[in-house]
Design a protein around this motif. Structure first.
Motif, short mmCIF file in Angstrom:
data_model
loop_
_atom_site.label_atom_id
_atom_site.label_comp_id
_atom_site.label_asym_id
_atom_site.label_seq_id
_atom_site.Cartn_x
_atom_site.Cartn_y
_atom_site.Cartn_z
N HIS A 191 0.84 -1.20 0.00
CA HIS A 191 0.00 0.00 0.00
C HIS A 191 0.88 1.25 0.00
N ALA A 192 1.91 1.25 0.86
CA ALA A 192 2.80 2.41 0.96
C ALA A 192 3.51 2.66 -0.37
N LEU A 193 3.94 1.60 -1.03
CA LEU A 193 4.66 1.75 -2.31
C LEU A 193 3.73 2.21 -3.43
N MET A 194 2.46 1.81 -3.34
CA MET A 194 1.47 2.19 -4.36
C MET A 194 1.09 3.66 -4.21
N GLU A 195 1.14 4.14 -2.97
CA GLU A 195 0.69 5.50 -2.68
C GLU A 195 1.43 6.54 -3.51
N GLY A 196 2.53 6.11 -4.12
CA GLY A 196 3.27 7.07 -4.92
C GLY A 196 4.58 7.40 -4.25
N GLN A 197 5.03 8.63 -4.44
CA GLN A 197 6.38 8.98 -4.02
C GLN A 197 6.51 9.15 -2.51
N ASP A 198 5.40 9.44 -1.83
CA ASP A 198 5.51 9.85 -0.43
C ASP A 198 4.73 8.93 0.49
N PRO A 199 5.42 8.00 1.15
CA PRO A 199 4.71 7.04 2.00
C PRO A 199 4.09 7.68 3.24
N TYR A 200 4.51 8.93 3.54
CA TYR A 200 3.98 9.56 4.75
C TYR A 200 2.80 10.47 4.45
N SER A 201 2.31 10.44 3.20
CA SER A 201 1.29 11.43 2.83
C SER A 201 0.06 11.36 3.72
N ASP A 202 -0.25 10.17 4.25
CA ASP A 202 -1.47 10.08 5.08
C ASP A 202 -1.23 10.54 6.52
N ILE A 203 0.04 10.65 6.92
CA ILE A 203 0.26 11.05 8.32
C ILE A 203 0.71 12.51 8.45
N MET A 204 1.24 13.07 7.38
CA MET A 204 1.75 14.45 7.50
C MET A 204 1.04 15.35 6.52
N GLU A 205 0.61 16.49 7.01
CA GLU A 205 -0.02 17.47 6.13
C GLU A 205 1.03 18.46 5.66
N ASP A 206 1.00 18.76 4.38
CA ASP A 206 2.00 19.69 3.83
C ASP A 206 1.95 21.06 4.48
N TYR A 218 10.75 10.76 1.06
CA TYR A 218 10.51 10.23 -0.29
C TYR A 218 11.44 9.06 -0.59
N TRP A 219 11.00 8.19 -1.50
CA TRP A 219 11.87 7.14 -1.98
C TRP A 219 12.48 7.56 -3.32
N SER A 220 13.78 7.43 -3.44
CA SER A 220 14.43 7.74 -4.72
C SER A 220 14.23 6.55 -5.66
N GLU A 221 14.63 6.73 -6.90
CA GLU A 221 14.54 5.63 -7.88
C GLU A 221 15.37 4.44 -7.41
N ALA A 222 16.59 4.73 -6.91
CA ALA A 222 17.49 3.66 -6.43
C ALA A 222 16.84 2.92 -5.25
N ASP A 223 16.20 3.70 -4.34
CA ASP A 223 15.51 3.08 -3.20
C ASP A 223 14.48 2.08 -3.70
N ARG A 224 13.72 2.50 -4.71
CA ARG A 224 12.62 1.65 -5.18
C ARG A 224 13.12 0.34 -5.78
N LYS A 225 14.29 0.40 -6.44
CA LYS A 225 14.85 -0.83 -7.01
C LYS A 225 15.22 -1.80 -5.89
N LEU A 226 15.85 -1.24 -4.87
CA LEU A 226 16.24 -2.06 -3.71
C LEU A 226 14.99 -2.63 -3.03
N LEU A 227 13.98 -1.75 -2.89
CA LEU A 227 12.76 -2.18 -2.18
C LEU A 227 12.02 -3.27 -2.93
N SER A 228 12.11 -3.26 -4.26
CA SER A 228 11.36 -4.28 -5.00
C SER A 228 11.92 -5.68 -4.69
N SER A 229 13.24 -5.77 -4.47
CA SER A 229 13.82 -7.07 -4.08
C SER A 229 13.45 -7.42 -2.64
N CYS A 230 13.35 -6.40 -1.80
CA CYS A 230 12.91 -6.65 -0.41
C CYS A 230 11.48 -7.17 -0.41
N MET A 231 10.65 -6.59 -1.27
CA MET A 231 9.27 -7.07 -1.37
C MET A 231 9.26 -8.53 -1.85
#
Length: 347
Positions: A191-206, A218-231
């Protein structure tokens, strides 16, 4: 009420104070003690019947004790002593029956019975304390809740795993609980990864924090590659528990000490999967510390490999099931190697 009556009513409760001390001693013994290997041959059906009976009697004694202190007239010292003795005998009977259960029946089953026994004793201690702390001759909300707590704890005996192979049923129940936790963690992360770039969007108001273009949320592009293997590793955890649960249900037996020990080993090591998945998931939130992710992933991978290894060498894995064990072992290695490649600069 005349002032003279108050001290005697307080004194009448003295047996309850002594009861509290006696129950604490029983609790310590149940928590720390080892069940005995009895001289008589152990019969499981007889054990379950006795355990059910002692839990039922304890529930009735809790009701009697609670009623005696729920309104006027005040309970006499003699009645209080009698009630306290009955409660103590009921709790001692529960503990004694738990002590009948030999180690040979399996540690997973024993732990579940011990937890149920502990809850009943703790519930009774709580009820005794509540009555002692309540104003005389009045039924408090706390007393109602504590009495209900003892009833609930005593009813738990009926939901303890039974069946032809008791320890197998206990292991099935433990594995199913682990699988539930892993499923939740995986869904949350997806769910957090689907939410888009900002996993904290539901807890923090801009508006509150102003512009948040920083790396911390935010997750960078490199973060996301690493996270996909973690998933991938988290999904392998879910698949592993699902498959192990399936073979334990299908082939698990508790006829010999060896089979019982194999099931216990499986339950023990599988219980490490969910905390390891949780730790990995926590380290995946930004700002991502790649080294922490790598270490947590390695820990989870090693637990999964151990579960698969123990499964493969146990009686729950006939040759027809070896395919998925091999496949999942490969999946764990594949994801772990990718994680190592992405985090090479960290070592």
């Amino acid at each position: 009420r005349s002032p003279a009556a108050a001290p005697s009513a307080m004194e009448a409760r003295e047996p309850l104070r002594e009861l509290g001390g006696a129950l604490r001693a029983v609790l310590a013994r149940v928590r720390e003690g080892e069940p005995g290997e009895g001289r008589e041959p152990f019969e499981l059906p007889r054990f379950w019947e006795a355990l059910g009976q002692t839990f039922k009697v304890t529930s009735q004694e809790a009701t009697k004790l609670s009623l005696a202190f729920s309104g006027p007239p005040p309970t006499s010292a003699e009645d209080c002593r009698k009630l306290s003795e009955d409660v103590q005998n009921a709790i001692l009977a529960v503990a004694t029956v738990y002590y009948w259960l030999p180690k040979g029946q399996g540690t997973t089953l024993r732990k579940m019975v011990r937890d149920a026994t502990t809850e009943v004793v703790e519930g009774m201690i709580q009820l005794t304390e509540t009555i002692l702390n309540a104003p005389l001759e009045s039924l408090s909300q706390e007393q109602l809740i504590s009495t209900g707590g003892v009833w609930e704890a005593c009813e738990q005996v009926s939901s303890l795993p039974r069946g032809e192979h008791y320890n197998q049923a206990a292991v099935v129940s433990a594995l199913a609980a682990c699988l539930g936790v892993v499923k939740d963690a995986l869904e949350e992360m997806e769910h957090a990864l689907m939410e888009g770039q900002d996993p904290y969007s539901d807890i923090m108001e801009d508006e509150e924090l102003g512009f948040r273009g920083n790396r911390d949320t935010y997750w960078s592009e490199a973060d996301r590659k690493l996270l996909s293997s973690c998933m991938g590793l988290m999904k392998a955890s879910k698949a592993c528990l699902k498959k192990v649960l399936g073979v334990v249900k299908a082939y698990g037996k508790a006829d010999s000490p060896e089979q019982i020990a194999q099931l216990d080993d499986l339950a023990d090591i599988a219980s490490e999967i969910s905390p390891s998945v949780d730790e990995l998931a926590l380290s995946m939130y930004p700002p991502v510390n790649e080294l922490a992710v790598r270490l947590n992933a390695a820990k989870l991978a090693s637990v999964l490999k151990k579960v698969l290894e123990i499964t493969k060498t146990s009686h729950v894995c006939p040759p027809s099931e070896e395919g998925w064990v091999q496949f999942l072992t490969g999946a764990v290695d594949h994801n772990m190697n990718k994680i190592k490649n992405f985090t090479q600069g960290q070592l």
